[in-house]
Design an enzyme around this catalytic site. Structure first.
Site, PDB file in Angstrom:
ATOM      1  N   ASN A   1      35.660  35.049  35.123  1.00  0.00           N
ATOM      2  CA  ASN A   1      36.913  34.513  35.245  1.00  0.00           C
ATOM      3  C   ASN A   1      36.369  32.939  35.544  1.00  0.00           C
ATOM      4  O   ASN A   1      35.958  32.859  36.658  1.00  0.00           O
ATOM      5  CB  ASN A   1      37.569  34.941  36.309  1.00  0.00           C
ATOM      6  CG  ASN A   1      38.556  36.302  36.000  1.00  0.00           C
ATOM      7  OD1 ASN A   1      39.591  36.243  35.310  1.00  0.00           O
ATOM      8  ND2 ASN A   1      37.926  37.234  36.583  1.00  0.00           N
ATOM      9  N   GLU A   2      36.256  32.277  34.427  1.00  0.00           N
ATOM     10  CA  GLU A   2      35.630  30.907  34.453  1.00  0.00           C
ATOM     11  C   GLU A   2      36.542  29.875  35.063  1.00  0.00           C
ATOM     12  O   GLU A   2      37.930  30.360  35.279  1.00  0.00           O
ATOM     13  CB  GLU A   2      35.216  30.434  32.976  1.00  0.00           C
ATOM     14  CG  GLU A   2      34.067  31.145  32.538  1.00  0.00           C
ATOM     15  CD  GLU A   2      32.614  31.137  33.159  1.00  0.00           C
ATOM     16  OE1 GLU A   2      32.581  30.382  33.998  1.00  0.00           O
ATOM     17  OE2 GLU A   2      32.019  31.423  32.376  1.00  0.00           O
ATOM     18  N   PRO A   3      36.242  28.725  35.587  1.00  0.00           N
ATOM     19  CA  PRO A   3      37.064  27.671  35.969  1.00  0.00           C
ATOM     20  C   PRO A   3      38.313  27.458  35.151  1.00  0.00           C
ATOM     21  O   PRO A   3      38.078  27.527  34.002  1.00  0.00           O
ATOM     22  CB  PRO A   3      36.222  26.476  35.981  1.00  0.00           C
ATOM     23  CG  PRO A   3      34.744  26.929  36.216  1.00  0.00           C
ATOM     24  CD  PRO A   3      34.728  28.111  35.294  1.00  0.00           C
TER      25      PRO A   3
END
Length: 638
Positions: free
Chosen positions: A170-172
């Protein structure tokens, strides 16, 4: 079963020492011990569920952080009859596209480290499938989410944290209610994975991941972080505001989350870095040094110009109350830092060594420099290396690993073609060239190719040591077996690795040992080499010669000791800086387009030079002499 500290959830921020913190966290001295504790919490939960005849639903992570957790779970299964028959697992993520049998796949990782060694039922293992067709991917992710829900959600979620603040993948920018889906990976995330894929160009750009919403539904979450590279993001996650730019901060709203940290990962937390800003302190000498160096930087004054107002305005009034006038305290600290500086790393002959970091006897010492890879010596302490040789000490250098995996195929082909030119009738060069040119993705090099790559690095090392004035007879290549896998993933060290180093130390009987103390990656080559040294020292500590042996730790190309940790600072002149640079240049295979660059695009010689210059600048800003560069060391007491 040995006693393990309880890490059950306790609400953060309710006590003075944790008033800046929004997630419960526990700091341990080592990642290995912390991993045992996490493993035993999982084991306890599995047993509790067994007594109730219920499934234990675990969310599992991959990467370097949980490896020791899985090792301990396997040990508990083999030696203490821990059964996994009632366990159902859901892995967080998988690269996309990715074949299950690929060595970089998380399917491969989980079976290698856990599933192949326990009695879990195959039908209870769930790992995102990186081979799903693009047109089927959306529905596949929905089905994965529904499968988790069909078991009532996750009882326990194990997490690591990426330097972008990602959990899972879950990236920025990820939404707090996101569910299982495909995602594009951040460049920094791919950069951190580059070493496993032999270059960032080989790292997939996409992945399948559980969502933030999926993770937050877990009854219990444990998130692990090891090493100084994670320190900044750990602070932002635990102390910062909830933000989509750091997805891990969403866990602040979870009612049963605990961060498990080693000492280095906790370094930026306010209560660790600047405890005087949090509450009353017990002022030992180390903390005084740390605080005064921090204060000097904070108010941008040399130490000798700090005033009582500076101390009082920055939470350090209790230090003045204990020590008295700032004038005396400033002089005391200035002298302490001054005494770390020496141009004689082996000790200065016929000089009073009361205030020097090293002894002056014996005047000519036996010195053993340990270098994890065949270039860490000159990158990290090339100036000190040269100074020790020049000042007449008997210097031995031991390269602990062959470093063969870091030589590119293109570089190896050049050498093989030279061999073929010299020996046109020879078969070995022909075989090597054929092997390299026909090499498939993820294929492990043949023994002949690996041997040639190792010889390339040996030749470069000998070129550098000769340049620094060290005869070949004093250069050792240990080729420790743990490293020789042909892949970026190394084996755990064994008795054979320890024995090799023990024999060398007993043979040399050194007065000084220099070793890499860079613990950025708790499962990386530097850490393993250091652990082997620690084991060897434990075996040898009763030997008579070891009573007069001091161990000095240097840092690698990425990171330096904090000023308050430095116990020996060796200044370099501009000419010595240039000589060190030229010694590094002998490692030609690591100079241009190096395979394990990390996220720093600078060449190793530039990193080393700028780091040494920055250390000298910090000393000067504290009011000490202005040097061109400084190499720094911390003593290890065994």
């Amino acid at each position: 079963m040995p006693y393990y500290k309880d890490i059950s959830y306790r609400e953060a921020g309710k006590f003075e020492e944790t008033r800046f913190e929004k997630i419960h966290n526990v700091v341990f001295k080592s990642s290995d011990y912390a991993s045992l504790i996490v493993a035993h919490e999982i084991a306890k939960l599995i047993k509790e569920k067994q007594t109730k005849e219920e499934y234990c639903v675990l969310g599992l992570a991959t990467g370097s952080s949980p490896i020791k957790v899985y090792e301990e779970l396997v040990r508990l299964h083999n030696e203490e009859d821990l059964s996994f028959v009632n366990v159902v697992t859901f892995n967080l993520d998988e690269y996309y596209p990715m074949d299950k049998n690929d060595m970089q796949s998380y399917h491969y990782f989980m079976h290698q480290h856990l599933f192949d060694h326990i009695d879990i039922l195959p039908e209870n293992i769930h790992i995102p499938d990186g081979t799903v067709k693009q047109e089927d991917l959306h529905q596949y992710c929905i089905d994965y989410e529904l499968k988790i829900n069909s078991f009532g959600g996750l009882d326990f979620q194990l997490l690591g944290i990426g330097r972008t603040g990602h959990i899972g993948f879950n990236e920025p920018g990820s939404h707090y209610n996101s569910v299982t889906r495909s995602i594009t990976l951040d460049h920094l995330t791919r950069s951190d994975a580059a070493s496993s894929f032999l270059g960032i160009d080989n790292v997939p750009k996409r992945a399948i991941t559980m969502g933030i919403g999926t993770i937050k539904k877990a009854s219990r979450i444990v998130i692990m972080a090891w090493g100084h590279k994670k320190a900044e993001i750990v602070k932002e996650t635990i102390e910062g505001s909830i933000s989509a730019t750091i997805p891990a901060t969403y866990l602040q709203n979870h009612t049963n989350t605990t961060f498990i940290l080693d000492k280095e990962a906790s370094e930026e937390l306010t209560r660790i870095k600047t405890p005087w800003l949090v509450g009353p302190c017990r002022w030992n000498e180390k903390l005084k040094s740390k605080a005064i160096v921090w204060l000097s930087h904070q108010v941008q004054k040399p130490i000798l110009k700090l005033t009582e107002k500076d101390y009082n305005d920055n939470g350090m009034s209790s230090l003045l109350a204990e020590e008295g006038a700032s004038y005396d305290l400033n002089i005391k600290m200035f002298n302490t830092l001054q005494h770390t500086i020496t141009g004689w790393p082996g000790g200065k002959p016929n000089a009073d060594d009361t205030n020097r970091p090293e002894r002056n006897v014996p005047h000519k010492k036996r010195v053993l420099i340990l270098s994890p890879h065949p270039d860490d010596d000159v990158i990290s302490m090339g100036g000190t290396f040269h100074r020790l040789v020049e000042q007449g000490h008997t210097v031995h250098i031991a390269y602990q690993t062959s470093g063969n995996i870091a030589v590119s195929d293109e570089e190896t082909i050049k050498y093989a073609e030279v061999i073929q030119t010299i020996q046109p009738e020879g078969q070995k060069a022909v075989d090597i060239l054929r092997s390299l040119k026909e090499k498939q993705k993820d294929a492990i090099d043949t023994i002949e190719v690996r041997n040639l790559k190792g010889l390339i690095r040996r030749g470069e090392s000998l070129g550098a040591t000769r340049f620094l004035g060290l005869p070949d007879a004093y250069v050792q290549f240990l080729d420790l077996p743990f490293y020789e896998t042909g892949t970026a993933k190394k084996n755990p060290y064994t008795e054979e690795d320890i024995t090799i180093l023990v024999k060398l130390i007993k043979k040399i009987k050194p007065h000084q040992i220099y070793a890499a103390g860079d613990l950025a990656d708790p499962h990386g080559t530097h850490k393993v080499c250091l652990d082997i040294l620690f084991k060897a020292l434990e075996r040898l500590k009763e030997e008579e010669f070891m009573k007069d042996c001091w161990v000095w730790l240097y840092r690698g190309a990425w990171h330096e000791w904090d000023i308050h940790d430095i116990e020996m600072a060796v200044p370099l002149s501009p000419d010595e800086v240039l000589k060190k640079r030229k010694a590094i240049f002998f490692h030609q295979s690591q100079k241009d387009g190096v395979m394990f660059q990390g996220d720093d695009s600078r060449e190793f010689w530039v990193r080393a030079e700028e780091r040494n210059q920055q250390t000298a600048k910090k000393y000067h800003q504290l009011g000490l002499a202005d040097y061109a560069a400084i190499e720094a060391f911390k003593r290890y007491h065994f």
